[in-house]
Design an enzyme around this catalytic site. Structure first.
Site, short mmCIF file in Angstrom:
data_model
loop_
_atom_site.label_atom_id
_atom_site.label_comp_id
_atom_site.label_asym_id
_atom_site.label_seq_id
_atom_site.Cartn_x
_atom_site.Cartn_y
_atom_site.Cartn_z
N ASP A 19 1.03 -1.04 0.35
CA ASP A 19 0.16 0.17 -0.26
C ASP A 19 0.72 1.14 0.44
OD1 ASP A 19 1.14 -0.60 2.77
OD2 ASP A 19 -0.92 -0.82 3.65
N LYS B 257 5.12 1.76 15.78
CA LYS B 257 3.76 2.63 16.65
C LYS B 257 4.40 3.79 17.40
CE LYS B 257 1.28 1.11 12.65
NZ LYS B 257 1.15 -0.10 12.33
N ASP C 251 1.69 6.14 2.22
CA ASP C 251 1.50 4.77 2.63
C ASP C 251 -0.81 5.00 2.24
OD1 ASP C 251 -1.00 3.30 3.83
OD2 ASP C 251 0.71 2.21 5.37
N1 GDD Z 1 0.97 -11.51 3.44
C1 GDD Z 1 -0.15 -11.08 4.40
N2 GDD Z 1 -0.51 -11.21 5.54
N3 GDD Z 1 0.06 -9.26 4.61
C2 GDD Z 1 0.09 -8.57 5.57
C3 GDD Z 1 -0.74 -9.07 6.83
C4 GDD Z 1 -0.38 -10.35 6.51
O1 GDD Z 1 -1.09 -11.52 8.12
N4 GDD Z 1 -0.73 -8.14 7.70
C5 GDD Z 1 0.11 -7.08 7.14
N5 GDD Z 1 0.06 -7.31 5.22
C6 GDD Z 1 0.66 -6.61 4.56
C7 GDD Z 1 -0.47 -5.72 4.52
O2 GDD Z 1 -1.32 -5.84 3.07
C8 GDD Z 1 0.32 -4.28 3.63
O3 GDD Z 1 0.33 -4.73 2.74
C9 GDD Z 1 1.69 -4.33 4.47
O4 GDD Z 1 1.73 -6.26 4.98
C10 GDD Z 1 1.58 -3.54 5.94
O5 GDD Z 1 0.28 -4.13 7.08
P1 GDD Z 1 0.03 -2.26 7.07
O6 GDD Z 1 -1.11 -3.08 7.61
O7 GDD Z 1 0.09 -0.99 5.82
O8 GDD Z 1 0.52 -2.12 8.13
P2 GDD Z 1 0.78 -0.34 8.44
O9 GDD Z 1 0.44 0.51 7.25
O10 GDD Z 1 -0.20 -0.40 9.96
O11 GDD Z 1 2.07 -0.76 8.82
C11 GDD Z 1 2.89 -0.64 8.51
O12 GDD Z 1 3.33 0.02 6.74
C12 GDD Z 1 4.46 1.48 7.48
C13 GDD Z 1 4.80 2.41 6.28
O13 GDD Z 1 3.13 2.71 5.54
C14 GDD Z 1 4.81 -1.16 9.07
O14 GDD Z 1 5.74 -1.80 8.50
C15 GDD Z 1 5.42 0.38 10.10
O15 GDD Z 1 6.95 -0.16 9.95
C16 GDD Z 1 5.43 1.44 8.29
O16 GDD Z 1 6.12 2.53 8.84
MG MG Z 2 0.14 0.56 5.57
#
Ligand code: GDD
Ligand code: MG
Length: 364
Positions: A110, A163, A219
């Site tokens: 994303d 976070k 994001d």
């Molecule tokens: N295959 C798979 N399985 N993918 C997953 C799973 C899972 O169980 N859980 C989450 N993802 C994927 C999401 O679709 C996304 O592409 C990515 O892993 C990160 O998950 P998010 O839920 O979007 O996390 P976030 O946005 O709260 O935080 C992450 O992204 C930030 C940057 O946008 C972390 O990596 C943070 O450290 C980072 O700053």
């Molecule tokens: Mg995200």
């Protein structure tokens, strides 16, 4: 080289769009979100891409096999029977990722930016340690993973805090990594988080580095950020003088940052821009005002409608003199009646709206 894209679940934060189309296929800048990443990976020499998902990806399989052919790469799906988090999927796809000794990319699906993957590879090889994560600066770091450097070292990471509740810094994990195959030895096949478990362990061993991103980053996993990300993307295309944009000399283009698919039809006396994308087969009537909005494929906007900060879903229709604003999102095949006002409405697919929506809400 190889790459794994963390595609994850149902993209609930991008509803109602993701009720009809899997998140990676939602068009960002008139192109499926995941296409931007796959193109950049292919350009950096990646030949094998694993998409880590936790649902049956039939629709995606069909679309992506064409994309794979176009770029001459292998795309495979790694399907989790239970969500494995952000690290578990790497272990599940170990066979592909260990195909050779070269490092592999990991991408959150994303995020959008200019994807400087070639530079990332060069930087990673130069420091010679186990992993590199791309970082960017944001004003509100609390919803991201934050990194802090070792004193007197430009790139070696001293702390990784996912976070953070208290302020530790404003340089955040952009969700794009290059990792050596040895990282797979650190991960068990179970639901586990790369941010909470794997990175802190690599940091303790002093083997994780950061690479500073230049340019924009976002994001785009939720509508408000999707719109902001679209503005950033279009601005970067303007800066580059990209031919993907509609020339600002067109009489209906206001200021610029406008991308209109060649198959879309635009009526008379419209004022479009800045920051607008219009998808294939869209029909825009006369005297329409569009700014900071996304019109997805085959949607229709009738005469004199006024649309700002809104995503109009595929096949939807916006009535004459209607006014949409404040992060309104229409799902697939929604109808907004003539002269209707929608203020921050999130409208589920196939609904017909005949009354004003005065305050932000989900309309089911
Ligand atoms: N295959 C798979 N399985 N993918 C997953 C799973 C899972 O169980 N859980 C989450 N993802 C994927 C999401 O679709 C996304 O592409 C990515 O892993 C990160 O998950 P998010 O839920 O979007 O996390 P976030 O946005 O709260 O935080 C992450 O992204 C930030 C940057 O946008 C972390 O990596 C943070 O450290 C980072 O700053
Ligand atoms: Mg995200």
């Amino acid at each position: 080289m190889k790459a794994l894209i963390l595609v994850g679940g149902f993209g609930t934060r991008l509803r109602p769009l993701t009720l009809s189309v899997p998140k990676p296929l939602v068009e960002f800048g008139n192109k499926p979100m995941i296409m931007h990443q796959i193109e950049a990976l292919a350009d950096a020499g990646v030949t094998d891409v694993v998409l880590a998902v936790n649902y049956r990806p039939e629709i995606m399989e069909a679309r992506l096999s064409k994309i794979a052919e176009k770029f001459g790469i292998n795309i495979t799906f790694s399907i989790e029977t239970e969500p494995l988090g952000t690290a578990g999927p790497l272990k599940l796809a170990e066979k592909v990722l260990r195909k050779d000794d070269s490092p592999f990319f990991v991408l959150n699906s994303d995020v959008t930016c200019e994807f400087p993957f070639k530079e990332l590879v060069a930087f990673h090889k130069a420091h010679g340690d186990e992993g590199t994560i791309i970082v960017t600066k944001v004003e509100e770091p609390s919803k991201y993973g934050v990194i802090v450097h070792k004193p007197n070292h430009p790139s070696r990471i001293d702390r990784f805090v996912e976070k953070p509740v208290e302020f530790v810094g404003n340089r955040i994990n952009a969700g794009l990594y290059l990792l050596n195959t040895s990282v797979l030895d650190r991960i068990e096949l179970r639901p586990t988080s790369i941010e909470q478990e794997t990175f802190p362990a690599m940091v303790r061993d002093g083997l994780l580095h950061s690479f500073d991103l230049e340019g924009y980053w976002m994001d785009v996993g939720q509508p408000k950020d999707f719109l902001t990300g679209t503005c950033l993307y279009l601005s970067s295309l303007t800066k580059k003088g990209s031919k993907l944009l509609t020339p600002a000399s067109e009489p209906y283009v206001h200021i610029g940052n406008v991308m209109i698919d060649p198959t879309a039809k635009i009526g008379k006396n419209c004022r479009i821009g800045p920051n607008v994308t219009i998808g294939p087969g869209v029909v825009v009537g006369d005297g329409v005002r569009l700014q900071r909005c996304v019109l997805l494929a085959k949607s229709k906007v009738r005469d004199h409608a006024w649309i700002k900060s809104t995503i109009v879903g595929w096949n939807s229709t916006v009535g004459r003199w209607a006014r949409l604003e404040n992060v309104t999102v229409l799902g697939d095949d929604v109808t907004i009646g003539d002269e209707i006002y929608v203020n921050g409405g999130s409208v589920l697919p196939h609904k017909s709206i005949k009354q004003n929506v005065d305050s932000p809400q989900v309309i089911m």
